[in-house]
Design an enzyme around this catalytic site. Structure first.
Site, PDB file in Angstrom:
ATOM      1  N   GLU A 138       0.855  -1.163   0.000  1.00 55.29           N
ATOM      2  CA  GLU A 138       0.000   0.000   0.000  1.00 55.29           C
ATOM      3  C   GLU A 138       0.895   1.218   0.000  1.00 55.29           C
ATOM      4  OE1 GLU A 138      -3.273   0.023  -0.082  1.00 55.29           O
ATOM      5  OE2 GLU A 138      -3.522  -2.135   0.071  1.00 55.29           O
ATOM      6  N   CYS A 177      -5.694   5.927   6.021  1.00 58.46           N
ATOM      7  CA  CYS A 177      -5.208   4.776   5.256  1.00 58.46           C
ATOM      8  C   CYS A 177      -6.349   3.817   5.033  1.00 58.46           C
ATOM      9  CB  CYS A 177      -4.096   4.089   6.022  1.00 58.46           C
ATOM     10  SG  CYS A 177      -3.632   2.515   5.298  1.00 58.46           S
ATOM     11  N   CYS A 197      -5.472   0.427   7.256  1.00 56.49           N
ATOM     12  CA  CYS A 197      -5.298   0.550   8.697  1.00 56.49           C
ATOM     13  C   CYS A 197      -6.387   1.407   9.313  1.00 56.49           C
ATOM     14  CB  CYS A 197      -3.929   1.136   9.008  1.00 56.49           C
ATOM     15  SG  CYS A 197      -2.627   0.446   8.001  1.00 56.49           S
ATOM     16  N   HIS A 253      -6.104   3.253  13.368  1.00 54.59           N
ATOM     17  CA  HIS A 253      -6.057   4.695  13.638  1.00 54.59           C
ATOM     18  C   HIS A 253      -7.257   5.125  14.477  1.00 54.59           C
ATOM     19  CE1 HIS A 253      -2.491   5.868  11.468  1.00 54.59           C
ATOM     20  NE2 HIS A 253      -2.880   5.182  10.408  1.00 54.59           N
ATOM     21  N   ARG A 282       1.339  -3.788  11.807  1.00 57.77           N
ATOM     22  CA  ARG A 282       2.677  -3.447  11.328  1.00 57.77           C
ATOM     23  C   ARG A 282       3.577  -2.932  12.434  1.00 57.77           C
ATOM     24  NH1 ARG A 282      -1.100  -2.747   7.940  1.00 57.77           N
ATOM     25  NH2 ARG A 282      -0.908  -3.892   6.008  1.00 57.77           N
ATOM     26  N   SER A 322       5.058   2.114   9.900  1.00 56.79           N
ATOM     27  CA  SER A 322       5.932   2.088   8.726  1.00 56.79           C
ATOM     28  C   SER A 322       6.871   3.287   8.691  1.00 56.79           C
ATOM     29  CB  SER A 322       5.114   1.982   7.445  1.00 56.79           C
ATOM     30  OG  SER A 322       4.440   0.743   7.437  1.00 56.79           O
ATOM     31  N   CYS A 337       3.412  -0.543   4.510  1.00 55.02           N
ATOM     32  CA  CYS A 337       2.148   0.124   4.217  1.00 55.02           C
ATOM     33  C   CYS A 337       2.400   1.597   4.420  1.00 55.02           C
ATOM     34  CB  CYS A 337       1.054  -0.331   5.156  1.00 55.02           C
ATOM     35  SG  CYS A 337      -0.513   0.505   4.853  1.00 55.02           S
ATOM     36  N   CYS A 364      -1.443   5.604   3.395  1.00 57.67           N
ATOM     37  CA  CYS A 364      -2.043   6.645   4.226  1.00 57.67           C
ATOM     38  C   CYS A 364      -2.638   7.663   3.260  1.00 57.67           C
ATOM     39  CB  CYS A 364      -0.975   7.272   5.111  1.00 57.67           C
ATOM     40  SG  CYS A 364       0.033   6.064   5.970  1.00 57.67           S
TER      41      CYS A 364
END
Lengths: 566, 165
Positions: A14, A61, A64, A68, A478, A501, A545, A548
């Site tokens: 991503e 993102c 994710c 978040h 992650r 990340s 990833c 975002c």
């Protein structure tokens, strides 16, 4: 002669990531990791109501979303010094673990298995031999003669048609692809099944959260999933049992397919256990809280320095100053104005793009540091900090997995092999096995607590005049995710997300210390610079990833790899 | 196709990046203003990747609303029909979103669970900066896209009614 190789973009991740490496004598000598997209979405939060922040952050993102949302509500609760009802804690833990299970399964099968599995080689597999191989790994019902035969015919049909679909960008026949045909056929079969199980995890999240992607049941102060065992429109017993059923099915896949597959690939690629360690300082935060304040947890957190498990130092809770005080972000090599290292409460995000400068600024990603050290985050960090602290569940799964790798590889391996490219996959599968057990345990805890008549899910937040600062973390698929907020008179004054990340994909810092992606590539072999499979293997093992981000159709293709003699 | 094909309308994009969220804005408008028959399902897919596969796999007919990177006037609408999608005339594999929609469609096809027909209704964005809301040309394009979509739906006998539930 040295060669410079640019892989841009790295596929099957991503976001837009560019990796540059220098290669000499068939090995990588130097590497740069560059995020090619601006990440500064936090600015959109300034001036808004802190109770709404999670709804915005989960749009940062596409993958994710849930993580978040969770980090954001924890952050505002931390700033206000709040506790949340225990039911809300358990429901969040269920959502969090199911999300991670979805994510780990997708990452291994859809995003990285094709780095190790040669689809075309599966055509040469003997079906009976494939069944025999699979039986040595587990008693999964999908490992049948008829199933493997059907999958092989499907692969044949795809190859004959010339329309390779999702397999189009694979490095078939690459000299670094060394699995026997039977292992390849088994893996392709599991690849096709994996989608059914990630979907079950998603379904369970949707039952608990109303909607997926973009869950709707979080709230600063708890959750909004009203519990009433006998009401059809709330979280009732029927829905709870549906969630349990789905979680059990996912657990079966993880224990009987995912974990055994990763163990087998680790053993069959045992040469690779020597590559990809990179930064061996590790950071993980505790998660799956067991009380209303976040002081005791089912998954431990902490730090390890220089691969030495004896250096482990725990992170003990949602208020631990050891975490709060030691995180900074450096922009020495990032496309932002200035050359500073700052604590997230004090950061600003002012873009300042230059070209790609090997020794200057070369990435949109900032470089987070813990006590001024680069840290690797992710399932490997989490598993190692648990293992180093003697955490029972972690120890059980790590020791078992290492003994199975040893048997298959015909050589004794210890926990030191985890500091490697396959080690990251193995740790992720181990974490998935732990989470699949814990999801069911937290389901039991939730139902037992509801059984006592406690249906509380929400404590109302109140915002005093003046300034409050808070941080919240979540050990996401992650790795360590933290949000940082400054609230003034009930409005957001500053908001920063330090995402996993960023820890792993970030560039060098002011002292020139490379980030984990960069360090992990140095020393990797490189059989053919035109086909940099080895770079993909190591980078994909982190589960990158960095999106975002965006979702735009692009009617034009572009080249992926550039090779230049130096 | 049978009497009432299961039809999906999928809006994708990032709400925090201006026009990038176009597909999601269209879904929101449809949900506010229309009631659809039971065989039609709408989804705000955000920027999700593989998570969209369950929605896609159980549909006979799929409409996707998205923005497109084309050298054309912002707000202009570009239709990609089933043949374009199948022939690989568009690529998302090499776009920033690496597990793009087309890759998911490939995967669904491999599992023999792909929709029989897919159409993409796309719009060229004007402003992808970090903000919430559409630029003027794209705000104007919402109604045009909805009219176009309703026309396509009418062809397969799907007639939504105006009004909120």
């Amino acid at each position: 002669m040295a060669q410079r190789i640019t892989v841009d973009p790295i596929t099957r991740i991503e976001g837009h990531l560019r990796i540059d490496v220098e290669v000499e004598d068939a090995a990588i000598t130097k590497a740069w990791s560059s995020g090619q997209m601006w990440r500064g979405i936090e600015v959109i939060l300034k001036g808004r109501d802190p109770r709404d922040a999670w709804l915005f952050t989960q749009r940062i993102c596409g993958v994710c979303t849930t993580v978040h949302a969770l980090a954001s509500v924890r952050t505002v609760e931390n700033a206000l010094g709040m506790e949340i009802p225990i039911n809300a804690q358990y429901i969040r833990n269920l959502v969090m673990s199911l999300h991670a299970l979805h994510d780990h399964i997708v990452h291994f099968y859809v995003l990285s298995a094709l780095d190790w599995v040669d689809v075309v080689s599966a055509l040469k597999a003997g079906i009976k031999k494939t069944v025999a191989l699979a039986e040595t790994l587990s008693n999964w019902p999908g490992n049948s003669f008829n199933r493997f035969k059907a999958v092989q015919e499907k692969v044949q049909a795809i190859v004959d048609s010339g329309q390779l679909g999702p397999f189009a960008n694979g490095y078939w026949g690459h000299p670094a692809m060394t699995l026997p045909p039977e292992a390849n056929l088994m893996a392709v079969s599991h690849y096709l099944e994996a989608l059914d199980y990630q979907r079950k995890a998603d379904k369970a999240i949707a039952i608990l959260s109303g909607k997926n992607p973009h869950i709707q049941n979080m709230s600063v102060g708890g959750v909004t999933a009203a519990i009433n065992p006998d009401n059809e429109t709330t979280l009732n017993i029927e829905r709870l049992y549906w969630v349990k059923q789905l979680a059990e099915e996912v657990r079966g896949f993880v224990h009987k397919v995912y974990l055994p597959d990763v163990i087998a690939i680790g053993a069959l690629y045992k040469d690779w256990l020597a590559y990809g360690a990179g930064v061996t300082n590790y950071l993980a935060v505790p998660d799956m809280p067991l009380d209303t304040r976040g002081t005791s947890f089912d998954l431990p957190g902490g730090t390890i320095v220089g691969a030495d498990l004896k250096t482990v130092k725990p992170i003990t809770g949602f208020n631990d100053p050891y975490f709060k005080e030691n995180v900074v972000e450096s922009i020495a090599h990032s496309w932002y104005k200035g050359d500073w290292s700052k604590h997230p409460f004090k950061e600003e995000t002012v873009p300042d793009y230059t070209d790609f400068q090997d020794n200057g600024k070369y990435s949109w990603i900032k470089a987070p540091r813990f006590k001024d050290m680069p840290m690797q985050v992710g399932p490997l960090a989490q598993v190692l900090v648990g293992y180093a602290q003697g955490h029972k569940l972690t120890k059980k799964y790590v020791d078992d997995a290492l003994s199975r790798v040893s048997t298959l590889a015909g050589a004794q391996v210890g926990a030191d092999v985890l500091h490697s490219t396959p080690g990251r996959h193995l740790a992720r599968a181990i974490r998935a096995a732990m989470l699949s057990d814990l999801a069911l345990e937290h389901w039991d805890k939730l139902v037992a607590n509801i059984g006592t008549g406690d249906l509380e899910i929400f404590n109302k937040p109140t915002f005093p005049k003046g300034e409050q600062m808070g941080f919240g973390f979540h050990e996401a698929p992650r790795g360590t995710l933290s949000h940082w907020i400054v609230i003034r008179d009930g409005k957001i004054e500053n908001y920063q997300c330090v995402v996993p990340s960023t820890w792993n994909a970030g560039p060098r810092d002011g002292k020139g210390a490379p980030g984990p992606y960069e360090a992990s590539l140095v020393g990797n072999p490189m059989a053919n610079p035109q086909l940099p499979l080895e770079v993909l293997r190591t980078i994909h093992s982190f589960d990158p990833c960095i999106a975002c981000a965006v979702h735009m159709l692009d009617p034009h293709g572009r080249e992926l790899t550039r090779v230049k003699a130096l | 196709m049978n009497q009432s094909p299961k039809t999906g309308i999928l809006g994708v994009g990032n709400l925090l990046l201006g026009d990038e969220g176009f597909g999601v804005h269209v879904i929101n408008r449809l949900q506010e203003s229309y009631r659809f028959p039971a065989n039609v399902e709408l989804l705000d897919g955000g920027t999700a990747g593989i998570m969209l596969s369950p929605f896609i796999e159980d549909k006979d007919m799929l409409f996707v609303i998205d923005v497109v990177s084309l050298d054309a006037e912002p707000g202009s609408i570009h239709l990609f029909g089933h043949e374009d999608v199948c022939a690989g005339n568009i690529q998302t594999r090499m776009s920033p979103h690496q597990v793009g929609l087309l890759e998911i469609l490939d995967l669904c096809r491999l599992r023999e669970k792909a929709p029989q027909r897919i159409e993409m209704i796309t719009v060229v964005p004007a402003d992808l900066s970090t903000r919430i809301g559409l630029s003027r040309p794209l705000a104007r394009a919402v109604d045009r896209v909805i009219t176009l979509l309703l026309g396509r739906l009418e062809k397969i006998d799907i007639l939504p009614t105006m009004g909120v539930v």
